[in-house]
Design an enzyme around this catalytic site. Structure first.
Site, PDB file in Angstrom:
ATOM      1  CE  LYS A 120     -15.716  84.517  58.946  1.00 48.58           C
ATOM      2  NZ  LYS A 120     -14.702  83.473  58.976  1.00 48.58           N
TER       3      LYS A 120
ATOM      4  CG  HIS B 145      -7.333  70.125  96.032  1.00 47.91           C
ATOM      5  ND1 HIS B 145      -6.931  69.462  97.174  1.00 47.91           N
ATOM      6  CD2 HIS B 145      -6.498  71.176  95.888  1.00 47.91           C
ATOM      7  CE1 HIS B 145      -5.915  70.114  97.722  1.00 47.91           C
ATOM      8  NE2 HIS B 145      -5.625  71.154  96.958  1.00 47.91           N
TER       9      HIS B 145
ATOM     10  CD  GLU C 166     -15.207  75.387  65.660  1.00 43.52           C
ATOM     11  OE1 GLU C 166     -16.359  75.120  66.042  1.00 43.52           O
ATOM     12  OE2 GLU C 166     -14.814  76.558  65.501  1.00 43.52           O
TER      13      GLU C 166
ATOM     14  N   GLY D 197     -13.598  82.474  62.946  1.00 38.90           N
ATOM     15  CA  GLY D 197     -14.245  82.934  64.178  1.00 38.90           C
ATOM     16  C   GLY D 197     -13.381  82.702  65.406  1.00 38.90           C
ATOM     17  NE  ARG D 198     -10.871  76.785  64.588  1.00 39.91           N
ATOM     18  CZ  ARG D 198     -11.641  76.506  63.546  1.00 39.91           C
ATOM     19  NH1 ARG D 198     -12.899  76.913  63.541  1.00 39.91           N
ATOM     20  NH2 ARG D 198     -11.169  75.838  62.501  1.00 39.91           N
TER      21      ARG D 198
ATOM     22  CE  LYS E 252     -23.258  75.762  63.275  1.00 40.28           C
ATOM     23  NZ  LYS E 252     -22.587  76.732  62.418  1.00 40.28           N
TER      24      LYS E 252
ATOM     25  CD  GLU F 166     -26.486  77.505  68.556  1.00 41.23           C
ATOM     26  OE1 GLU F 166     -26.308  78.097  67.461  1.00 41.23           O
ATOM     27  OE2 GLU F 166     -26.164  76.313  68.742  1.00 41.23           O
TER      28      GLU F 166
HETATM   29  O1  F6P Z   1     -19.484  76.287  65.912  1.00 42.71           O
HETATM   30  C1  F6P Z   1     -19.238  76.619  64.622  1.00 42.71           C
HETATM   31  C2  F6P Z   1     -18.946  78.048  64.431  1.00 42.71           C
HETATM   32  O2  F6P Z   1     -18.999  78.231  63.067  1.00 42.71           O
HETATM   33  C3  F6P Z   1     -17.620  78.505  65.003  1.00 42.71           C
HETATM   34  O3  F6P Z   1     -16.541  78.214  64.210  1.00 42.71           O
HETATM   35  C4  F6P Z   1     -17.861  79.961  65.164  1.00 42.71           C
HETATM   36  O4  F6P Z   1     -16.905  80.548  65.990  1.00 42.71           O
HETATM   37  C5  F6P Z   1     -19.242  79.955  65.751  1.00 42.71           C
HETATM   38  O5  F6P Z   1     -19.899  78.911  65.056  1.00 42.71           O
HETATM   39  C6  F6P Z   1     -20.016  81.244  65.643  1.00 42.71           C
HETATM   40  O6  F6P Z   1     -20.164  81.637  64.318  1.00 42.71           O
HETATM   41  P1  F6P Z   1     -20.718  83.064  63.924  1.00 42.71           P
HETATM   42  O7  F6P Z   1     -19.720  84.082  64.389  1.00 42.71           O
HETATM   43  O8  F6P Z   1     -20.833  83.026  62.445  1.00 42.71           O
HETATM   44  O9  F6P Z   1     -22.034  83.273  64.594  1.00 42.71           O
END
Ligand code: F6P
Length: 535
Positions: A198, A374, A343, A257-258, A500, A204
């Site tokens: 987003k 288990h 979150e 995002g979530r 971050k 990452e």
């Molecule tokens: O971990 C934080 C976060 O902002 C989440 O809320 C989000 O889903 C994820 O990083 C990925 O964000 P993006 O879609 O902006 O890469």
């Protein structure tokens, strides 16, 4: 005069004291209307709340809290697309993504973008959109993390078949092994890289994207343009990577995002399962939205589920919440729910910024039922601290004997959590096995299970795209209602930012061979890593 939140909480506490020492087993025998009131239906799913240690008077008091916090207005505001994410000044219109809610403008906007994504996915499935070597794409490398990964990954795992025309590999972590594993056996000539971010600035995803682009370039003679697709709310940043407009799909700041799996974020899933299945997923979620927006509070499954969860957390201080799907196709469900819940609810201040009087979100954990039995179920049955449990099961599907064995286990676990085993019952069992009295007495206390452990049983007819959509939307709505009960913002996540920032600074220092301003423990750790790295 209307009841205030404080008065409603006081009434609940008073009821909890009156009910102290009584369990659901007791309420099930004494309360005539318990099943009638605690068994709810919503979007084709059945929710059984009768096994919670909450009397009908307790439920009535909880509904008083729902009224005091204005739950009906809050739900309506969410459905209208009002700004409910106050810290970021945004709406939270995940319902619009699936055609739910009342925000017609955003619904139309989502539908148009969804159609574009479904059309493109269709071209990938049929092989009409081809690679730079003029071949059909056989694989999609889905690059994203958090909400840009967990939902699509779960839905893909739950609904895709091994015969799907396009296979999807998910890449979220920057662990070099993750990239190796995700691309193992893939041919760049037939692999499409789908970048989902987003913000288009998540470190990452940026690093994995760069590595994926290098991997494509190394394996392809012609241009890689046709191999890159993005879903983002920053089309400019995607364009800067050389991705053409017709392959950039839009996300909006009015969806967190979530909460975004219902959108073009799931393009890779659409390519694997096809338009009809994906639309069924949305239909299931939309049916749950309707239930959530229309059902009266006492019959509203997400609201009642949130009230029970609030009771365990705020009244009894229960720190954990276990979720246990009896469905292999839902093995990734606890991971998705962990992000959604923790979150959204892992906050310590109210919307107004004041410290919370009671802790909010619990720790969510869980796993597939038979394996959990288990592993961590010992703690659920005999640990000192009671942990509320959600058990999710489906009545039909697959080979009958396996299905019934699975269901028997799901139902038996809920029953065992509820009824437990007394010392007398343990002694009788041991005596029946022929154990002498002294030995039996020594062993019996280890066999006692207190029982009275609360659980919600969620039962569907069959796990398919529609019931999955309904289930996931149910948890989204429960999370929102919990946030209203706690008085917090479910839609921001400032807590993830500091780590971050520090990681970015550390990485810079690392590359420059510097050691910056850190605490002694962190410096020692850096030194030890460098030592292992031979530096
Ligand atoms: O971990 C934080 C976060 O902002 C989440 O809320 C989000 O889903 C994820 O990083 C990925 O964000 P993006 O879609 O902006 O890469």
């Amino acid at each position: 005069m209307a009841t205030t939140r404080e008065q409603a909480v006081e009434a609940i506490r008073a009821q909890a004291e009156r009910d102290a020492g009584r369990s659901a087993l007791d309420f099930l025998t004494t309360e005539e209307r318990r099943l009638e009131q605690c068994l709810l239906e919503g979007a084709g799913l059945t929710f059984d709340f009768s096994k919670h240690n909450i009397s009908l008077d307790g439920f009535a008091a909880l509904l008083g809290l729902a009224a005091a916090v204005g739950i009906e207005n809050a739900i309506a505001a969410l459905g209208r697309g009002d700004i409910v994410n106050l810290t970021e000044g945004r709406a939270a219109q995940h319902m619009a993504l699936r055609g739910g809610g009342k925000d017609e403008v955003r619904k139309a906007q989502s539908k148009a973008e969804l159609d574009r994504a479904l059309d493109f996915a269709g071209e990938l499935r049929s092989g009409t959109f081809t690679s730079s070597t003029n071949e059909a794409f056989t694989h999609i490398l889905h690059v994203g993390i958090g909400g840009s990964d967990l939902g699509p990954r779960l839905v893909h795992d739950a609904l895709s078949s091994p015969h799907a025309p396009v296979d999807v590999r998910f890449l979220s972590s920057v662990d070099p092994d993750a990239f190796e594993r995700a691309t193992s056996g893939l041919d760049p000539a037939t692999t499409l890289v789908f970048i989902v971010s987003k913000s288009f600035s998540t470190p990452e995803t940026s690093l994995n994207t760069r590595t994926a682009i290098s991997w494509l370039e190394a394996g392809l003679e012609g241009g890689i343009g046709r191999h890159l697709v993005a879903a983002t709310s920053r089309p400019d940043a995607a364009r800067a990577l050389g991705i053409s407009d017709d392959r950039i799909f839009e996300m909006w700041d009015w969806v967190g995002g979530r909460y975004s799996l219902w959108s073009c974020v799931s393009l890779s899933v659409m390519a694997a399962i096809g338009r009809e299945e994906f639309e069924r997923l949305l239909e299931g979620a939309r049916r749950m939205d309707e239930h959530f927006l229309q059902a009266r509070t006492s019959a509203n499954a997400p609201v009642v589920a949130a009230l029970t969860a609030w009771w365990h957390r705020a009244i009894h201080g229960r720190q954990s919440w276990a979720v246990v799907p009896y469905a292999t196709h839902l093995r990734l469900f606890p991971g998705w729910l962990k992000q959604l819940s923790m979150e959204s609810l892992g906050k310590s201040v109210t919307i107004g910024g004041a410290p919370l009087a009671v802790p909010a979100g619990p720790v969510v954990f869980g796993g597939e039922g038979p394996d959990g039995q288990h592993a961590f179920f010992q703690l659920l049955h005999q640990g000192r601290e009671a942990i509320p449990v959600d058990i999710i099961a489906f009545a039909c599907g697959g080979e009958r004997r396996h299905r019934n064995a699975l269901l028997a286990n799901a139902v038996a676990q809920a029953e065992a959590l509820l009824s437990g085993r007394s010392e007398a019952a343990a002694l009788a069992e041991l005596a029946a096995k022929g154990m002498d009295d002294e030995q039996a007495r020594a062993l019996a206390s280890h066999m006692v299970m207190p029982g009275g452990r609360s659980s919600t049983f969620i039962l569907g007819q069959e796990l398919d795209a529609e019931s999955l959509g309904a289930l996931l939307a149910f948890y989204e709505h429960q999370t929102f209602v919990l946030s209203v009960l706690f008085g917090i913002n479910a839609f921001d996540q400032f807590g993830v930012e500091l780590g971050k920032q520090l990681a970015a600074e550390l990485e810079r220092e690392w590359m420059a061979g510097e050691v910056g301003q850190h605490d002694a423990s962190t410096k020692a750790l850096i030194r030890q890593i460098r030592h292992y790295q031979g530096g």
